[in-house]
Design a protein around this motif. Structure first.
Motif, PDB file in Angstrom:
ATOM      1  N   ASP A 179       0.825  -1.210   0.000  1.00 26.42           N
ATOM      2  CA  ASP A 179       0.000   0.000   0.000  1.00 26.42           C
ATOM      3  C   ASP A 179       0.856   1.256   0.000  1.00 26.42           C
ATOM      4  O   ASP A 179       0.507   2.249  -0.649  1.00 26.42           O
ATOM      5  CB  ASP A 179      -0.932  -0.009   1.223  1.00 26.42           C
ATOM      6  N   VAL A 180       1.994   1.234   0.711  1.00 21.72           N
ATOM      7  CA  VAL A 180       2.872   2.409   0.704  1.00 21.72           C
ATOM      8  C   VAL A 180       3.431   2.598  -0.702  1.00 21.72           C
ATOM      9  O   VAL A 180       3.469   3.709  -1.226  1.00 21.72           O
ATOM     10  CB  VAL A 180       4.003   2.255   1.742  1.00 21.72           C
ATOM     11  N   ARG A 181       3.840   1.498  -1.320  1.00 27.56           N
ATOM     12  CA  ARG A 181       4.376   1.600  -2.686  1.00 27.56           C
ATOM     13  C   ARG A 181       3.344   2.216  -3.620  1.00 27.56           C
ATOM     14  O   ARG A 181       3.675   3.038  -4.464  1.00 27.56           O
ATOM     15  CB  ARG A 181       4.740   0.207  -3.229  1.00 27.56           C
ATOM     16  N   ALA A 182       2.087   1.808  -3.450  1.00 27.92           N
ATOM     17  CA  ALA A 182       1.043   2.285  -4.361  1.00 27.92           C
ATOM     18  C   ALA A 182       0.635   3.719  -4.053  1.00 27.92           C
ATOM     19  O   ALA A 182       0.004   4.375  -4.871  1.00 27.92           O
ATOM     20  CB  ALA A 182      -0.164   1.364  -4.280  1.00 27.92           C
ATOM     21  N   GLY A 183       0.982   4.196  -2.851  1.00 29.36           N
ATOM     22  CA  GLY A 183       0.563   5.531  -2.441  1.00 29.36           C
ATOM     23  C   GLY A 183       1.386   6.616  -3.125  1.00 29.36           C
ATOM     24  O   GLY A 183       2.265   6.343  -3.942  1.00 29.36           O
TER      25      GLY A 183
ATOM     26  N   VAL B 140      18.144   2.375   3.637  1.00 30.69           N
ATOM     27  CA  VAL B 140      17.265   3.551   3.598  1.00 30.69           C
ATOM     28  C   VAL B 140      16.997   4.167   4.969  1.00 30.69           C
ATOM     29  O   VAL B 140      16.510   5.296   5.054  1.00 30.69           O
ATOM     30  CB  VAL B 140      15.914   3.210   2.936  1.00 30.69           C
ATOM     31  N   LEU B 141      17.305   3.446   6.042  1.00 28.04           N
ATOM     32  CA  LEU B 141      16.951   3.980   7.357  1.00 28.04           C
ATOM     33  C   LEU B 141      18.042   4.921   7.865  1.00 28.04           C
ATOM     34  O   LEU B 141      19.219   4.751   7.557  1.00 28.04           O
ATOM     35  CB  LEU B 141      16.744   2.831   8.353  1.00 28.04           C
ATOM     36  N   PRO B 142      17.650   5.902   8.668  1.00 26.77           N
ATOM     37  CA  PRO B 142      18.635   6.843   9.204  1.00 26.77           C
ATOM     38  C   PRO B 142      19.448   6.188  10.315  1.00 26.77           C
ATOM     39  O   PRO B 142      18.977   5.262  10.986  1.00 26.77           O
ATOM     40  CB  PRO B 142      17.772   7.969   9.762  1.00 26.77           C
ATOM     41  N   GLY B 143      20.652   6.686  10.537  1.00 30.83           N
ATOM     42  CA  GLY B 143      21.475   6.177  11.623  1.00 30.83           C
ATOM     43  C   GLY B 143      20.887   6.546  12.966  1.00 30.83           C
ATOM     44  O   GLY B 143      21.096   5.872  13.974  1.00 30.83           O
TER      45      GLY B 143
ATOM     46  N   THR C 291       9.334   9.752  -2.314  1.00 29.74           N
ATOM     47  CA  THR C 291      10.120   8.519  -2.329  1.00 29.74           C
ATOM     48  C   THR C 291      10.870   8.294  -1.024  1.00 29.74           C
ATOM     49  O   THR C 291      10.901   7.184  -0.495  1.00 29.74           O
ATOM     50  CB  THR C 291      11.131   8.570  -3.492  1.00 29.74           C
ATOM     51  N   GLY C 292      11.464   9.354  -0.491  1.00 30.19           N
ATOM     52  CA  GLY C 292      12.241   9.194   0.746  1.00 30.19           C
ATOM     53  C   GLY C 292      11.362   8.712   1.887  1.00 30.19           C
ATOM     54  O   GLY C 292      11.734   7.806   2.640  1.00 30.19           O
ATOM     55  N   THR C 293      10.192   9.288   2.012  1.00 32.92           N
ATOM     56  CA  THR C 293       9.252   8.884   3.066  1.00 32.92           C
ATOM     57  C   THR C 293       8.825   7.436   2.866  1.00 32.92           C
ATOM     58  O   THR C 293       8.802   6.632   3.795  1.00 32.92           O
ATOM     59  CB  THR C 293       8.003   9.789   3.022  1.00 32.92           C
ATOM     60  N   LYS C 294       8.504   7.127   1.615  1.00 30.05           N
ATOM     61  CA  LYS C 294       8.104   5.754   1.285  1.00 30.05           C
ATOM     62  C   LYS C 294       9.190   4.769   1.698  1.00 30.05           C
ATOM     63  O   LYS C 294       8.923   3.747   2.338  1.00 30.05           O
ATOM     64  CB  LYS C 294       7.908   5.614  -0.232  1.00 30.05           C
TER      65      LYS C 294
END
Lengths: 1070, 605
Positions: free
Chosen positions: B120-124, B198-201, B128-131
């Motif tokens: 669902d996130v992909r389709a939203g 993709v995740l922040p440190g 891009t960064g938030t996804k």
């Protein structure tokens, strides 16, 4: 106009427009007719000289019958008899034919033939062939009925003091199952018609029938909120005769018509009773001493050393022998029930009216909980003008119930019984006036019933309904027999639920006794227990209307009788439920939010739904001999996707009254009436949840993770319906029914036999076993299952008169049902194994282990092991005191077959031990004897054919904080090797189903019994009262046989017991 | 007659109109639910959905997965428990973590929720960064779930999209077989790599404390690959597996260090710092709320403390074996002749590794509880406060059956009635574990120096004396096997009562060595009156008396079995990989049973 209101969010939008149109039409009509009506009465026709006429109506014994309706044939002009059975009437010509009718008597037509007085004797009508039977959207006589329709003898249930209408129906009709309703006050019974099946699991209707009150589909709650005194008749449509209700009729229909006014002098009647309700028996539990010894024996086998503090020492046992507290007995007491019903009716040929009010109250057998119910009803039927009738009725009710709020452990209304039964009897309730601390933790075992009772924690429910029904019927003048009818029914229901829970204190004591098991000593600490600590409100309303517009045609052409009905029906429902909660209740404060200090939460759930149907019916009969009926209904439901909304449900039925044939009439003497009939209907259900066809999400509380410190849990979005099935549609049930109705021996003996076959297919099924768990979510209902149901019902009635004063009636019936599952949800790996239910009845019997015996001694174990090497029961070595079972098969192989017996007992060693688990045969036996004014009647029932077992909660082990039934006191120990129960320690080996736990499933008893006496009219007339009847009524009077040593014959021991109610009552007619 | 005609006309018209179709009645909508499209186009709403994923998957205290397999401390030498595992009677269907039917709450139900979220996130329409960040966190938990399964059963079917099970044809496609164990571990690593990319440190906002970071994803990958390299999954000691584990943990350490992670200065206080705790790599947040819908309390505290100091209590009591396992203050094992401290059972508490005092509460120890900083625990048998003439266990209720209690992470300040609402966060991955994972994997590839470095760091923080050789009591010049043992021993002590011991012993195939044929033990400490310390006044004066004197003069110590019913019996071969429940196989016959349970699936592939 209707289509010009586009608002989608206003569910009543369509109603308003259509209703407005209907009202405009009918008010125009009413106005016109009212204006036109006056001249008719005043002299629209040539006035006749009225002939004064007087008469008296008596029964076979010569006793006057008050309240008999006397009508001029072909009109609605009439009167009724007074307390002495006398009526006065001014007849237009003196040559009319009069019709005398009264419930329970045969209707009689008498031609006046110019006489001025007349004595009429009415014959009691046992055969009730002329009984009018209410069927869907109309009535028929019993003689011309072609479907399987059961009716309730309202006389049989008029005195029952039970709290819900559904409970009164137990044992009254074949093929109509009624369970429960006579234990916990405020809890209604559940009705099922002909052993229905539901595979969807997510439909609100479950396996229950459809409830229709005065032609309007209503809820089960609405049905239960009726008092029997306001009900004229109850019919149950069991076969294709329910097809007129299309979809929702698949599981049978309960039809109720309420009482309406009758032409005649005003009649006022009162009916009331007061009774006492007590348990048929309370469960017997181990005493404190037995319980402590049980725990010692458990621990000894477990290897716990005698010095361990878990062991109860001798001084403690001695103390318990002298000091025992039966918590349930302390709390339980007989309860009082009362019922009062007042109604009045009367009217003229222009207007009739009916009004009633009833009150019913049941205290519970525990303090501070109860339920009561008020109902009221007022209706008027007005003949506005020739051919135009209008009716208006207003009815409603108020139901209150109040139970404990028991929030410790999982919330369950049975927690009161459970807590009282499970609390060890060696624990006193109070020591030095302080409530004792029973167990650590926040769970159920720590629950102190009496403190919660004292702190007045409650769950209450208050339901109010208001129902308004208006209808108008007009005989269209241009075609004889054609009538148009509009019915609008508005139902408004409000409910107000409230929960109040507090914290309360119990006191942990230093305890006495060598191992500190005796409650006593000093206070160690105060423990605050949390019983919810909240005020929670859940008010809701439901707003619903039903609008029907009918065209009805009925005409006789010589011997051909034709009637036809076409109508539409639309229904919309809107509900809104809010839940508001505040925590932090101030102890000693008021039970509302003004005394709560904690956080608030509130949620709201709003729903809307609609239903639209088009229906047609055609009836034809020739000389009351050949009967034919055809119905068709097209239903649309919002439970399905738009393209699958509509379903079409046709049905046909036919009957042949053989006894009307000349060859039969002349040759067969003993048979007075004989009819064969059959029906075939294509019905269905929409028994699944709404919006099953949409994937969607919803907000949820209490499911959020906590981040960044100690903040509250946030709301989360979670899938509400993870998987959707857009293609779901109505499921199908093809219903076949064949029946015979017959009367013999001058109508004294009546017989009805029905056989039915229901082929349910495309059944909405929530698949679980036959879908891999990898899918990871409950599947939406699919049109999948096929189940064939079948059964027979036989009713036999005998009406005997021994002398003029002594007569008796006996209604008895037999029913049997079963089914065959053709296609159901089966895990693939179980196909073609002994667990595969395909092709079997849904009642495959009791699944369990083959019980071989109990090892009593080491020698027995040795001898057994000698022939059964490495024998293990669920991984455990056999020991004395264990139950043991037969090894039937080995573990499952990779190919899905089972291995050969492997010498150990595992869960692969189960099998179906008996052919059936539940009772499939039942016989009802309802005798009634009348001697002069005294009547004795009873409702008795027997059922058999299944296999009962000791329930799981009685089999499971007792712990130091949870007691168990008394039979556990006689358990195996080294010193008691011949005990009836196994050694408690080996839980896994005995807490499984096996023949060891079998009990007889035969149930036979007197459900209701009634003795009533009508005081002779000669006496009552002296005080200007037309009738007085006193009665004694008992429910659940006794069961002939109870296979359990520790509880009553039905239900689990740890739920509210069945109540026996003994009540006295009075009926007065003025 | 005019009226009648009018009326007829009116009714006729009305009826015609009414009978006209009006399907608006059926034009309804679901007023209680919301379409997915609304949620996944809004980052706040999507985070509420992610929050559900977190709650479904974050482990409870002891790392319990909330499904099936319970508290693992009792399945080892740490604590007593009585169950089929210890009894040796586990049947093939007894470990139900795999699931026994369709449910949204079992492992595959939770995986579906994650897969739906990712879809669902992909389709939203979010940036891009938030996804990516939303999806990365979800992928972490998908790996978490597969790890939960693979360590119990070996390879399991891998599902990465929400399966459609509606209709026979679609359903036929959902009968998936098991993937191999290697594939399963590879899938776990792949998901964690994607997450780490993709995740922040570090999450910038302190309100986000507890969200998965890049370092957490890498650290968890290190843990997972360490399992894959351990004897349970790597009986042939394939060096490549150790290398992969080493690389993963090293990467984790690098990321974590760069983002401020380190060993907390205090071994006991590390449990009570929440936001910004340098040792916390992955945490499960708990709060102190008491509201029914808002509370998420840490129930470990209330169930572990003595019953009379809370409202439940008495669970997770340490065995004598655990008490005796702790090193002496100089890092040597008790009884080791080279130690400068002598160990005696009579004064078992003396001169021990400081972690002992911070983990285990014993008779006479000072244990700040219920806000009383000078509280002393008494668990002996002797004259009780209520009746000096009766000799009994002096604990007011539910006495410890070993005479010990676990005090790790027990709140010193919560009052009796607040013990049930404690909000102490559970640290599932501590920085110390990352270090020990580095050490163990390094040892696997024969880099023993790295092993020494990490062990010393752990011991230094613990407060063990460095010793003249600076080895903190570690044997110099250990072989690879000795080093493995030393690391396992360090983990036993460092992570005592953190739910790790059982899994460590199991992946090292050592549960049978440690448990079988034994009965776990406890102490009975009996008071002996002397003229200096008479029985009558003891309960009143004991809190002021010197502990060493009391143990020397007034307490008699005897050991006792706490496993009273049977000798422990861990069946190594079948329990190395548990059986897939028969119900799951019936439900999907394509699933093959493990060879350890009479099936044909080899979990070592």
């Amino acid at each position: 106009m209707a289509h010009s209101l586009p608002s989608r969010r206003r569910p009543a939008g369509a109603t308003h427009s259509r209703l407005a149109a209907a009202l405009i039409a009918s008010s125009a009509l009413l106005g016109a007719q009212a204006a036109q009506a006056a001249p008719v009465a005043g002299g629209g026709k040539p006035a006749n000289v009225l002939v004064a006429f007087k008469g008296r109506v008596v029964d076979a014994k010569g006793q006057p019958i008050p309240g008999v309706t006397v009508l001029i044939k072909g009109t609605k002009t009439g009167t009724s008899t007074d307390a002495n059975g006398i009526f006065n009437f001014n007849l237009p010509t003196g040559k009319e034919t009069l019709i005398f009718s009264f419930v329970g008597y045969k209707t009689q037509e008498v031609a006046v033939n110019g006489r001025s007085t007349l004595d009429v004797s009415l014959e009691e009508d046992a055969a009730a062939l002329d009984d009018v039977v209410v069927v869907g959207y109309g009535t028929q006589t019993r003689a011309t009925l072609t479907g399987a329709v059961a009716t309730v003898d309202m006389k049989q249930i008029q005195d029952l003091p039970v709290g819900s209408l559904s409970a009164t129906l137990q044992g009254q009709m074949p093929g109509v199952g009624v369970s429960g309703g006579t234990s916990r006050p405020g809890q209604p019974a559940q009705i099922t018609v002909r052993n229905p099946n539901s595979l969807a699991k997510d439909g609100p209707q479950g396996v229950g029938p459809l409830y229709v009150i005065d032609n309007v589909v209503r809820s089960q709650d609405d049905f239960n909120l009726l008092d029997q005194s306001e009900v004229e008749s109850i019919s149950v449509l069991k076969d294709a005769s329910a097809a007129i209700y299309g979809a929702r009729g698949g599981q049978g229909v309960i039809l109720v018509t309420t009482k309406r006014g009758k032409i005649g002098a005003p009649r006022l009647s009162y009916s009331g009773s007061v009774g006492v309700a007590d348990a048929t028996r309370l469960p017997s539990m181990m005493s404190g001493l037995q319980h402590a010894q049980y725990l010692n024996d458990y621990n000894t086998v477990a290897g716990v050393a005698p010095s361990n503090s878990a062991i109860y020492t001798q001084d403690e046992l001695d103390y318990f022998a002298q000091n025992n507290t039966n918590w349930l007995k302390e709390a339980w007491k007989p309860a009082v029930t009362q019922r009062h019903a007042l109604n009045m009716s009367g009217g003229t040929d222009r207007v009739t009216y009916f009004a009633s009010a009833t009150y019913n109250k049941q205290n519970a057998n525990f303090d501070n909980i109860n339920s009561d119910r008020w109902t009221y009803r007022a209706s008027a039927d007005v003949k506005v003008a020739r051919g135009l009738n209008a009716a208006l009725s207003v009815s409603g009710g108020l139901g209150n119930s109040r139970m404990y709020f028991l929030k410790q452990g999982q919330e369950n209304q049975e927690n009161d019984m459970r807590s009282l039964l499970y609390t060890p009897q060696f624990a006193p309730m109070y020591v030095n006036g302080l409530p004792v601390y029973l167990s650590s933790g926040t769970g159920f075992d720590a629950f102190h019933f009496f403190e919660v009772q004292k702190s007045d924690n409650f769950t209450s429910q208050r339901n109010t309904t208001l129902n308004v029904q208006a209808s108008a019927e007009y005989e269209l003048p241009f075609l004889k027999g054609l009538r148009a009818r509009v019915v609008f029914n508005k139902n408004m229901a409000n409910s107000f639920g409230k929960q109040y829970g507090t914290k309360y204190n119990v006191y942990q004591l230093t305890m006495l006794g060598d191992h500190k098991h005796i409650y006593g000593g000093d206070v160690l600490k105060t423990v605050t227990l949390n019983n919810g600590d909240r005020v929670r409100l859940n008010p809701s309303y439901s707003d619903n209307y039903q609008l029907n517009g009918y065209l009805n045609y009925d005409n006789q052409f010589g011997k051909h009788h034709v009637s036809a009905l076409a109508f539409f029906e639309q229904q919309e429902t809107h509900t809104d439920l809010t839940t508001a909660m505040q925590e932090g209740v101030i102890i000693g404060g008021l039970p509302n939010m003004s005394s709560a200090t904690g956080g608030y939460t509130a949620t709201e759930v709003e729903t809307e739904s609609g239903l639209l149907s088009y229906v047609g019916r055609l009836n034809y009969d020739y000389a009351n001999k050949y009967l034919l009926e055809f119905t068709i209904r097209r239903d649309g439901s919002t439970r399905f996707a738009p393209e699958y909304r509509f379903g079409v449900f046709p049905a046909v039925s036919a009957g042949w009254v053989i006894s009307e044939e000349p060859f039969f009439k002349n040759s067969v003497r003993l048979v007075d009436f004989l009819k064969v009939r059959g029906s075939l209907g294509f019905l269905g259900t929409d028994n699944t949840k709404s919006y099953n066809w949409q994937t969607n999400y919803s907000l949820a509380t209490g499911k959020g993770a906590v981040f960044g410190g100690n903040g509250d849990r946030p709301l989360v979005f979670m899938a509400n319906n993870a998987l959707a099935n857009r293609a779901a549609r109505w499921d199908n049930i093809t219903k076949y029914n064949a029946g015979i109705d017959a009367r013999f021996l001058d109508n004294r003996l009546s017989l009805t036999v029905d056989g039915y076959y229901d082929h349910a297919y495309n059944m909405l099924t929530a698949l679980s076993g036959s879908a891999p768990l990898l899918i990871g979510a409950a599947l939406p209902s699919e049109n999948f299952g096929i189940i064939n149901g079948f059964g027979t019902e036989v009713s036999v009635g005998w009406n005997g008169r021994i002398t003029n004063d002594l007569s008796f009636r006996l209604n008895s019936f037999f029913s049997w049902n079963d089914n065959k599952q053709v296609r159901i949800d089966v895990p693939r790996g179980q196909l073609n194994t002994f667990l595969d239910p395909t092709g079997q009845s849904s009642d495959q019997g009791v699944l369990g282990y083959r019980y071989l015996g109990m090892f009593r001694t080491d020698d027995e174990v040795k001898a057994f092991v000698a022939t059964h090497k490495d024998y293990k029961i669920f991984g455990q070595d056999p020991k004395p005191g264990m139950l043991y079972y037969e090894d039937i098969r080995g573990l499952k192989n990779a190919d899905g077959t089972y291995g050969a017996p492997d010498g150990v007992i595992t869960d692969a060693d189960v099998e179906y031990l008996t052919p059936k688990a539940s009772n499939h045969y039942s016989v009802g036996f309802n005798p009634s004897i009348t001697y002069k004014s005294l009547n004795i009647s009873a409702t008795m029932g027997i059922s058999w054919g299944g296999q009962a077992t000791v329930e799981g909660s009685a089999r499971s082990r007792a712990t130091a904080t949870a007691n168990r039934p008394e039979f556990w006191a006689d358990h195996w120990t080294k010193d008691n090797p011949n005990a009836s129960m196994p050694a408690p320690y080996y839980v896994a080996t005995y807490d499984v189903t096996s023949a060891f736990w079998f009990r007889s499933s035969l149930s036979a008893g007197v459900r209701n019994a009634n003795v009533s006496y009508t005081i002779p009219t000669a006496l009552t007339n002296r005080i200007s009262v037309s009738s007085v009847r006193v009665f004694f009524q008992a429910t659940n009077l006794f069961n002939f046989f109870n296979p359990y040593s520790y509880k009553d014959y039905s239900g689990a021991y740890d739920s509210y017991p069945t109540l026996r109610t003994l009540s006295f009552g009075l009926n007065v007619g003025l | 007659m005019k009226y009648i005609s009018l009326a007829t006309l009116g009714l006729g018209l009305g009826a015609t109109f009414l009978l006209g179709s009006c399907e608006q009645v059926l034009d309804k909508q679901n007023l209680s639910a919301i379409e997915g499209s609304l949620i996944y186009n809004d980052s706040t709403l999507a985070n509420l959905s992610l929050n559900y994923v977190y709650e479904q998957n974050l482990p409870n205290w002891f790392g319990q997965s909330t499904i099936g397999f319970g508290n693992p401390t009792g399945l080892s030498d740490e604590s007593f428990s009585d169950n089929a595992f210890m009894q040796g009677t586990v049947q093939q269907s007894d470990v139900t973590d795999f699931g026994t039917g369709l449910s949204k709450d079992n492992n595959y139900g939770k995986i579906r929720t994650i897969n739906m979220f990712i879809r669902d996130v992909r389709a939203g329409s979010l940036p891009t960064g938030t996804k990516n960040r939303l999806i990365g966190q979800a992928q972490f938990f998908r790996a978490w779930r597969y790890f939960d399964l693979v360590r119990l059963y070996g390879g399991v079917p891998l599902v990465f999209t929400p399966l459609n099970g509606v209709g026979n044809e679609a359903r036929d496609l959902t009968y998936l077989p098991r993937n191999t164990t290697t594939q399963t571990f590879a899938a776990i690593a792949a998901d964690l790599d994607s997450a780490a990319a993709v995740l922040p440190g570090k999450w910038a906002n302190s309100a986000d404390w507890g969200h998965i970071t890049k370092g957490a994803a890498q650290a968890f990958k290190g843990r997972a690959l360490l399992y894959a390299a351990s004897p349970q999954f790597n009986p042939s000691d394939n060096a490549a597996k150790w290398q992969a584990a080493y690389d993963a943990s090293l990467a984790a350490r690098t990321t974590l260090l760069a983002n401020g992670a380190r060993l907390h200065t205090s071994y006991d206080q590390l449990w009570f710092q929440e936001n910004g705790n340098p040792e916390a790599v992955m945490v499960t947040g708990y709060n102190t709320s008491s509201g029914d819908q808002t509370r998420k309390n840490n129930s470990y505290d209330n169930s572990t403390r003595p019953a009379y100091t809370g409202t439940n209590g008495g669970s997770n009591v340490p065995t004598l074996e655990m008490v005796q396992a702790y090193p002496m203050l100089d890092g040597k094992k008790p009884g080791d002749a080279t130690s400068k401290y002598t160990y005696s059972l009579q004064q078992f508490y003396k001169n021990r590794d400081p972690r002992f005092e911070k983990t285990i509460a014993y008779n006479g120890s000072t244990w700040p509880l219920n806000g009383n900083t000078g509280y002393r625990l008494w668990t002996y048998v002797g004259p009780t406060a209520s009746n000096p003439n009766v000799i009994a266990n002096v604990e007011p209720s539910k006495p410890s059956n070993t005479s010990f209690y676990t005090r790790k992470a027990i709140s010193p300040t919560a009052s009796v009635s607040d013990a049930m609402y404690v909000g102490t966060d559970w640290i599932e991955i501590r920085y110390a574990e990352v270090l020990l994972n580095v050490a163990e994997a390094a040892c696997g590839i024969n880099n023993l120096t790295e092993g020494y470095t990490q062990l010393k760091a752990i011991r230094a923080r613990a407060g063990i004396e460095a010793g003249t050789d600076g080895n903190y009591g570690l044997k110099p010049g250990m072989t690879r096997a000795e080093m493995f043992d030393a690391i396992l021993y360090e983990r036993q002590i460092e992570f005592a009562f953190e739910g790790k011991r059982f899994w460590d012993l199991r992946r090292w195939d050592k549960l049978d060595d440690v448990l079988n044929g034994k009965k776990r033990k406890g102490l009975t400490i009996t008071f002996k009156a002397t003229t200096a310390v008479p029985a009558a006044t003891f309960t009143a004066t004991r809190d002021g008396l010197n502990l060493d004197n009391l143990y020397t003069n007034n307490f008699t110590i005897t050991t006792k079995d706490v496993d009273t019913k049977y000798n422990l019996n861990w069946r190594e071969a079948p329990y190395r990989f548990f059986g897939i429940p028969q119900a799951a196989i019936d439900n999907n016959p394509k699933l093959l049973q493990n060879t350890t349970w009479n099936g044909s699936f080899d979990p070592l592939q």
